[in-house]
Write a protein that holds these residues in place. Structure first.
Motif, PDB file in Angstrom:
ATOM      1  N   GLU A 138      55.996  15.892  24.754  1.00 17.42           N
ATOM      2  CA  GLU A 138      54.854  16.805  24.643  1.00 17.42           C
ATOM      3  C   GLU A 138      53.547  16.079  24.968  1.00 17.42           C
ATOM      4  O   GLU A 138      52.688  16.599  25.690  1.00 17.42           O
ATOM      5  CB  GLU A 138      54.785  17.400  23.227  1.00 17.42           C
ATOM      6  N   ILE A 139      53.391  14.863  24.416  1.00 20.92           N
ATOM      7  CA  ILE A 139      52.174  14.093  24.677  1.00 20.92           C
ATOM      8  C   ILE A 139      52.112  13.690  26.146  1.00 20.92           C
ATOM      9  O   ILE A 139      51.068  13.767  26.801  1.00 20.92           O
ATOM     10  CB  ILE A 139      52.123  12.836  23.784  1.00 20.92           C
ATOM     11  N   VAL A 141      49.131  14.741  28.920  1.00 24.06           N
ATOM     12  CA  VAL A 141      48.370  13.805  29.753  1.00 24.06           C
ATOM     13  C   VAL A 141      48.613  14.102  31.230  1.00 24.06           C
ATOM     14  O   VAL A 141      47.687  14.072  32.057  1.00 24.06           O
ATOM     15  CB  VAL A 141      48.761  12.343  29.434  1.00 24.06           C
ATOM     16  N   GLU A 142      49.861  14.411  31.562  1.00 22.12           N
ATOM     17  CA  GLU A 142      50.186  14.733  32.957  1.00 22.12           C
ATOM     18  C   GLU A 142      49.395  15.929  33.468  1.00 22.12           C
ATOM     19  O   GLU A 142      48.885  15.920  34.592  1.00 22.12           O
ATOM     20  CB  GLU A 142      51.685  15.044  33.085  1.00 22.12           C
ATOM     21  N   LEU A 143      49.310  16.960  32.626  1.00 20.36           N
ATOM     22  CA  LEU A 143      48.638  18.192  33.050  1.00 20.36           C
ATOM     23  C   LEU A 143      47.165  17.953  33.345  1.00 20.36           C
ATOM     24  O   LEU A 143      46.599  18.545  34.270  1.00 20.36           O
ATOM     25  CB  LEU A 143      48.801  19.274  31.974  1.00 20.36           C
ATOM     26  N   VAL A 190      54.235  17.624  39.156  1.00 20.83           N
ATOM     27  CA  VAL A 190      54.614  16.639  38.149  1.00 20.83           C
ATOM     28  C   VAL A 190      56.018  16.907  37.663  1.00 20.83           C
ATOM     29  O   VAL A 190      56.557  17.986  37.810  1.00 20.83           O
ATOM     30  CB  VAL A 190      53.644  16.665  36.950  1.00 20.83           C
ATOM     31  N   THR A 191      56.616  15.882  37.080  1.00 20.56           N
ATOM     32  CA  THR A 191      57.928  16.008  36.466  1.00 20.56           C
ATOM     33  C   THR A 191      57.867  15.398  35.092  1.00 20.56           C
ATOM     34  O   THR A 191      56.907  14.716  34.739  1.00 20.56           O
ATOM     35  CB  THR A 191      58.997  15.268  37.293  1.00 20.56           C
ATOM     36  N   GLN A 192      58.874  15.645  34.287  1.00 20.25           N
ATOM     37  CA  GLN A 192      58.888  15.150  32.925  1.00 20.25           C
ATOM     38  C   GLN A 192      60.132  14.324  32.660  1.00 20.25           C
ATOM     39  O   GLN A 192      61.196  14.583  33.191  1.00 20.25           O
ATOM     40  CB  GLN A 192      58.843  16.323  31.934  1.00 20.25           C
ATOM     41  N   ASP A 193      59.988  13.316  31.845  1.00 18.35           N
ATOM     42  CA  ASP A 193      61.075  12.407  31.494  1.00 18.35           C
ATOM     43  C   ASP A 193      61.194  12.377  29.980  1.00 18.35           C
ATOM     44  O   ASP A 193      60.241  12.650  29.274  1.00 18.35           O
ATOM     45  CB  ASP A 193      60.752  11.007  32.040  1.00 18.35           C
ATOM     46  N   TYR A 194      62.360  12.030  29.487  1.00 14.68           N
ATOM     47  CA  TYR A 194      62.588  12.013  28.049  1.00 14.68           C
ATOM     48  C   TYR A 194      62.935  10.618  27.569  1.00 14.68           C
ATOM     49  O   TYR A 194      63.583  10.436  26.551  1.00 14.68           O
ATOM     50  CB  TYR A 194      63.738  12.976  27.699  1.00 14.68           C
TER      51      TYR A 194
END
Length: 337
Positions: A173-174, A178-180, A190-194
């Motif tokens: 979420e954080i 920041v990405e947005l 953008v992409t997201q990683d876990y």
């Protein structure tokens, strides 16, 4: 073939998949691989003596799920894929597949930032909070992060370096938040990683890529603020002054790789201890010639000294990676004869 928990090594799964797909399809896949990968998989296939129907079904099902997830990612991104998979197979299974896929494809947060010129990126992020800077830099490649870190005001460099070194897992979420913000500034996908990022090794990789002056300043400043942290960092990296920790064989080995004129410049800014240990590992004639070269060249710019020292450090690090010399780093580095 499978373990008691039904889990198999990645190479074993790949071998079973290729066997299940048959020679023609496998040959097509080999055409998209590097020689070392083909060699590894060929050896793994040769070592597979028997495949149970359960193992074959497990591998094919997992492969199908990953392909399906990849299709969803192509359609609407990772968040869309996760949402669809959650509806189809539940949250836990969906998360497992997404994590596996993002790891295998190296889909990481701030992917759009890694495609941005370091100088351009600096204009967008230099006024961000040090913790935000640390998060962003920890996801960049070491060279890119090094350029940005070197260009930050000195009062920020050590703070950001410390935050990278002590960073642990950061919630998606954080990261997304920041990405947005950066996405709106750079207008990129953008992409997201876990996965977790940051840590000691991350800042070591960055510091070994920055210029010598920045590296020295950050370590010296950090040592005042957090001596234990600097000790951990130094255990994993090598700086010019650490030449005194090399044995005679190691010193003589790297001297053979260094140009005498480069060594002369580097030693102009070295401590007496470093100078003496290098002179002691040369022939008398070579030592005298080097001293004469240093005297003859007169004053040298600090920047030139630092560049020469960094080149020598890079040579030493490469020799260590090739197992040609040993850098003593304390605990666990004892030699067994």
């Amino acid at each position: 073939m499978a373990t008691k928990k039904g889990k198999m090594a990645g190479k074993t799964k790949a071998a079973i998949l290729l066997i299940a797909l048959g020679p023609e399809r496998s040959a097509t896949l080999f055409g998209h691989m590097h020689d070392d990968e083909i060699e590894e998989l060929t050896l793994e296939i040769a070592n597979v003596s028997k495949i149970t129907p359960e193992d074959r079904e497990q591998v094919l099902e997992e492969f199908y799920q990953v392909c399906l997830a990849q299709e969803f990612i192509s359609e609407g991104g990772i968040n869309y894929a996760k949402e669809v998979l959650e509806k189809a197979m539940g949250s836990q299974k969906a998360l497992e597949i997404i994590n596996k896929l993002t790891s295998s494809l190296q889909v990481k947060p701030f992917d759009f930032v890694r495609k941005t010129d370091a100088n351009q990126l600096l204009n967008f992020i230099q006024n961000e909070h040090p913790q935000t800077l640390a998060l962003i830099l920890s996801y960049l490649n070491a060279n890119q992060a090094a350029q940005v870190l070197s260009a930050l005001p000195q009062e920020k460099q050590a703070d950001v370096a410390q935050r990278i070194a002590t960073m642990e897992s950061t919630s998606p979420e954080i990261i997304k938040e920041v990405e947005l913000v950066l996405e709106r500034k750079l207008s990129s996908m953008v992409t997201q990683d876990y996965s977790a990022t940051g840590g000691i090794q991350c800042i070591v990789d960055i510091l070994t890529s920055v210029d010598r002056g920045t590296e020295k300043y950050i370590l010296e400043t950090l040592e005042i603020q957090n001596a234990e942290l600097v000790e951990e960092i130094r255990k994993k990296m090598f700086v010019f002054e650490d030449i005194i920790n090399l044995d005679s064989v190691g010193i003589q080995r790297f001297i053979r790789e260094v140009d005498n004129s480069e060594l002369a410049v580097a030693l102009k800014g070295a401590t007496d201890e470093v100078k003496e240990i290098i002179f002691a590992n040369m022939s008398k004639r070579m030592s005298e010639m080097l001293r004469e070269d240093m005297d003859f060249m007169g004053p040298v710019r600090l920047r030139d000294v630092e560049e020469a020292q960094q080149k020598i450090v890079n040579i030493i690090r490469k020799l260590e990676e090739a197992n040609e010399i040993i850098i003593a780093r304390g605990g666990g580095d004892e030699l067994i004869v």
